[in-house]
Write a protein that holds these residues in place. Sequence first.
Motif, PDB file in Angstrom:
ATOM      1  N   ASN A 835       0.907  -1.109   0.007  1.00  0.00           N
ATOM      2  CA  ASN A 835      -0.058  -0.127  -0.266  1.00  0.00           C
ATOM      3  C   ASN A 835       0.868   1.135   0.026  1.00  0.00           C
ATOM      4  O   ASN A 835       0.239   2.365  -0.329  1.00  0.00           O
ATOM      5  CB  ASN A 835      -0.919   0.040   1.309  1.00  0.00           C
ATOM      6  N   TYR A 836       2.220   1.250   0.291  1.00  0.00           N
ATOM      7  CA  TYR A 836       2.799   2.288   0.437  1.00  0.00           C
ATOM      8  C   TYR A 836       3.288   2.972  -0.909  1.00  0.00           C
ATOM      9  O   TYR A 836       3.788   3.832  -1.124  1.00  0.00           O
ATOM     10  CB  TYR A 836       4.248   2.126   1.142  1.00  0.00           C
ATOM     11  N   LEU A 837       3.063   2.203  -1.922  1.00  0.00           N
ATOM     12  CA  LEU A 837       3.294   2.564  -3.324  1.00  0.00           C
ATOM     13  C   LEU A 837       2.428   3.555  -3.789  1.00  0.00           C
ATOM     14  O   LEU A 837       2.790   4.417  -4.520  1.00  0.00           O
ATOM     15  CB  LEU A 837       3.081   1.353  -4.201  1.00  0.00           C
ATOM     16  N   SER A 838       1.314   3.657  -3.177  1.00  0.00           N
ATOM     17  CA  SER A 838       0.443   4.690  -3.825  1.00  0.00           C
ATOM     18  C   SER A 838       0.772   6.101  -2.981  1.00  0.00           C
ATOM     19  O   SER A 838       0.543   7.107  -3.448  1.00  0.00           O
ATOM     20  CB  SER A 838      -1.085   4.601  -3.088  1.00  0.00           C
ATOM     21  N   GLU A 839       1.708   6.149  -2.125  1.00  0.00           N
ATOM     22  CA  GLU A 839       2.221   7.408  -1.563  1.00  0.00           C
ATOM     23  C   GLU A 839       3.425   7.955  -2.275  1.00  0.00           C
ATOM     24  O   GLU A 839       3.787   9.131  -2.166  1.00  0.00           O
ATOM     25  CB  GLU A 839       2.841   7.062   0.262  1.00  0.00           C
ATOM     26  N   TRP A 840       3.716   7.284  -3.064  1.00  0.00           N
ATOM     27  CA  TRP A 840       4.950   7.565  -3.993  1.00  0.00           C
ATOM     28  C   TRP A 840       4.958   8.561  -5.154  1.00  0.00           C
ATOM     29  O   TRP A 840       5.581   8.772  -5.909  1.00  0.00           O
ATOM     30  CB  TRP A 840       6.030   6.459  -4.510  1.00  0.00           C
ATOM     31  N   GLY A 841       3.641   8.598  -5.420  1.00  0.00           N
ATOM     32  CA  GLY A 841       3.491   9.870  -6.559  1.00  0.00           C
ATOM     33  C   GLY A 841       2.360   8.991  -7.636  1.00  0.00           C
ATOM     34  O   GLY A 841       2.244   7.959  -7.466  1.00  0.00           O
ATOM     35  N   PRO A 842       2.022   9.905  -8.816  1.00  0.00           N
ATOM     36  CA  PRO A 842       1.231   9.352  -9.835  1.00  0.00           C
ATOM     37  C   PRO A 842       1.927   8.322 -10.427  1.00  0.00           C
ATOM     38  O   PRO A 842       1.198   7.330 -11.313  1.00  0.00           O
ATOM     39  CB  PRO A 842       1.060  10.652 -10.445  1.00  0.00           C
ATOM     40  N   HIS A 843       3.231   8.410 -10.690  1.00  0.00           N
ATOM     41  CA  HIS A 843       3.858   7.467 -11.492  1.00  0.00           C
ATOM     42  C   HIS A 843       4.032   6.208 -10.750  1.00  0.00           C
ATOM     43  O   HIS A 843       4.200   5.116 -11.484  1.00  0.00           O
ATOM     44  CB  HIS A 843       5.578   7.691 -11.507  1.00  0.00           C
ATOM     45  N   PHE A 844       3.356   5.856  -9.558  1.00  0.00           N
ATOM     46  CA  PHE A 844       3.422   4.435  -8.964  1.00  0.00           C
ATOM     47  C   PHE A 844       1.947   3.928  -8.714  1.00  0.00           C
ATOM     48  O   PHE A 844       1.808   3.001  -7.844  1.00  0.00           O
ATOM     49  CB  PHE A 844       4.196   4.531  -7.674  1.00  0.00           C
ATOM     50  N   HIS A 845       0.783   4.744  -9.303  1.00  0.00           N
ATOM     51  CA  HIS A 845      -0.483   4.513  -9.009  1.00  0.00           C
ATOM     52  C   HIS A 845      -0.878   3.230  -9.759  1.00  0.00           C
ATOM     53  O   HIS A 845      -1.486   2.388  -9.108  1.00  0.00           O
ATOM     54  CB  HIS A 845      -1.339   5.609  -9.506  1.00  0.00           C
ATOM     55  N   LYS A 846      -0.301   2.867 -10.770  1.00  0.00           N
ATOM     56  CA  LYS A 846      -0.491   1.694 -11.391  1.00  0.00           C
ATOM     57  C   LYS A 846       0.055   0.366 -10.836  1.00  0.00           C
ATOM     58  O   LYS A 846      -0.659  -0.614 -10.642  1.00  0.00           O
ATOM     59  CB  LYS A 846      -0.016   1.641 -12.738  1.00  0.00           C
TER      60      LYS A 846
END
Length: 856
Positions: A835-846
Amino acid sequence: MCRKFTLRVVRMSMTFMDCGEGSVWFRVGDPSDFTVSQEGVIYTQRNLSLVGKKKMEVVVYAQDVLSNHVWKVRVHLHINPNSRGTVPEILFPWRNIVVMGEGSLSRVKRDWVIPPINVAENSRGHFPEDLVRIRSDRDKSRMLRYSVTGPGADQPPTGIFIIDPISGHLSVTKPLDREHIPNFHLRAHAVDLNGNQVENPIDIIINVIDQNDNVPDFLHSTFNGSVPEGSKPGSFVMTVTAVDKDDPKTANGMMRYKILTQNPQSPSSNMFTINNRTGDIITVAAGLDREKVTQYTLIIQATDMEGNPTFGLSNTATTVIRITDVNDNSPEFTTDTFFGEVHENRVNVIVANLSVTDKDQPHTSAWRAVYRIVAGDPTGRFSITTDPTSNEGLLTVVKPIDFELTRSFMLIVEAVNEVPLVRGIQSPRQSTATVSVRILDMNESPEFSPNPKSIKLEEGLPAGSLLSTFTAQDPDRFMRQTIRYSKIYDPANWLKIDPFNGQISTIAVLDRESHYIKNNLYNVTFMASDEGFPPASGTGTLQMYLLDINDNAPQVFPSEVEMCEKPDPNALNITASDPDLNPHTGPFVFELVSRPSEIRRNWTLIRVNGEVAQLRLRIGSLASGIYEVPITITDSGILPMSNTSVLRVKVCQCDHHGDCLEMGKINAVGLGTEAIIAILLCIITLLVLVLLFVMWMKRRDKERQAKQLLIDPEDDIRDNILKYDEEGGGEEDQDYDLSQLQQPDALESECVKVGIRRLDERPLHHDHQYPIRSTAPHPGDIEDFIYEGLKAADHDPTAPPYDSLLVFDYEGSGSTAGSLSSLHSCSSCGDQEYNYLSEWGPHFHKLADLYGGGDD
């Protein structure tokens, strides 16, 4: 100041009567204690022992130098017992008391000058020796101290003179050397015990008396001089010089010179004498002859004490006197008659060597000979030069001699020196000789006469025409020889010569207008050879002056002209060229030909004068192009000649200046063959360079494709598998060809940690089955295909993360980045939190949707 003499400084004068016989020399009988100067003054040589003695006796001798007569006198010295050990006394301040005799005193005024103290050099007495006592009359009332200052006392050289501070006795501590220091200047002082000055200082001068302790010294061990031979008596030769360090004002330093020996003693033992005072050497006898004696060696002696052989000191030197040469000997021929021979017509050839002898010094102007021919050569055919080494005369032929005219010469020659003989010497008979020269006959070359031979004739003579006869004569009148003729130079090949009689005829037509003709002249060279041994040959030149005939028709000039389409003015000036000479040239007659008819229809020819005509257009204009206009020209020669020549007229468009435009363009593009070849070479070179560049670019693209790397999975957030040469944007800003998505047929199925893997390695696991996509996908089944592949990859232990196949090259150990082996992609890793990937910015949403969305 007055002095009281003791035995140490006894000084007395003796006088002897001079009877006019000559110089007198003094000497003492006991030279160890006393010495006497040549002025008759007696000095003590050292401190004398006076113990138990009341008087002393000195024997003085006087000797006449010339007669050697000797006189003797005894001098008795009485010792004053009351003056034992006394010395001259100097008294401060206003008077000086000097012991004059038997204890008597004499007072003098205070302003008298204190006389110097004389001390003999090289004293061998006991040191220190008392010289003088210095005292003040105030020493009766108080205690005084005496001292001396100055060079020799307290100044360098220090310690030579000392003074007793209580008694005032001044003493010398060692022997003195007059040649080193001739006198000393001291000052005497008197002070009380407190150092206060009691008396004014007084000056004391001490003179060192000279002794004859130095031998005369010549400036050179060997002196060199010269004198001409034949010099008269009294001629100055040279000067020798010696020096004596003793006092030159006394006999000790007065030298006298004399000649001890002369070698050789020829022709006399006394050829020279020397001035005994100055050292000048002069000749005293005649007969100096360099040819007999080249030099003399003299031993010169210098003696001091005015040359006294008994008491004087002597030294010697060598003098070499070279006898210089003068021209007192004339050159003499070694024989009365010399013989020589030379071939006729030869020059600069030595005929004979004339040898002479000369007793003078070789290689000098008095020895070198000069030769002259005094008779037998009125035309100057011979000369004589001198060999600088051997002094021989080289008789040389300088002008050719003809054997047929003169067969021999009898020459009278004379030899003299470069400088004239000295006065009184006459040339002997041997200075003249006879030279007999014989001329030898040679085979001489035949001679053409006249040479060159000039003839005049008209050009155009046909071949075979007889021109002239050119013969040569043989100078050898006494030889019967046949002469043959030949041609050696005929550049146009127009002539031939008969080899037997020398007749010259033509073999081609003579043309004055030929380029071989210069100023109407044509030169041909022939050779005549005889039959001698060796054969001789001579050359002769035939010079032909060609007269002009009318053999050349005139030509239009210039042959090409330019004209504007609408000429203004529309006239061209033309003339004619004719290589003939006047009167076979102008005035000319110009006319247009009648055929073709358009010539006279378009053109007209107007005569300006006998040399120029004008060509005009009959019509207003002509089209551009080249027109040929035939023109007939007739000259004015005898039997006039006509010729029709074509005048090329270039008609063109002209600018406002009247210059042809088309001709300019034609000239501009009218490139030659060389220029066209150069342009083609440049074009081919450019094409080759372009081809090489294209090939290089293609090769570069192939190398770049071979080095392509797969996409870094950390930078790729798309679900498709693409290979890029460089990083690009996201899938939103690009259109992709979905047909490029591919999936491998089989992968290793075991769950392993993804780390560094090399291309040449293959995992040791069983194959895992992936779904196969249809060959013609459409957008409807792509999503299903991706989800099926994702599930297959999750269960594939060999699949790398992010659902893409990555190939890594081995980069070595020691990397600062963390290991990729901690990443897992298998069903056993499903409990990991993404879930921490969503906090890394729009490039990591996918990526967050893929891993953080649960099993769905």
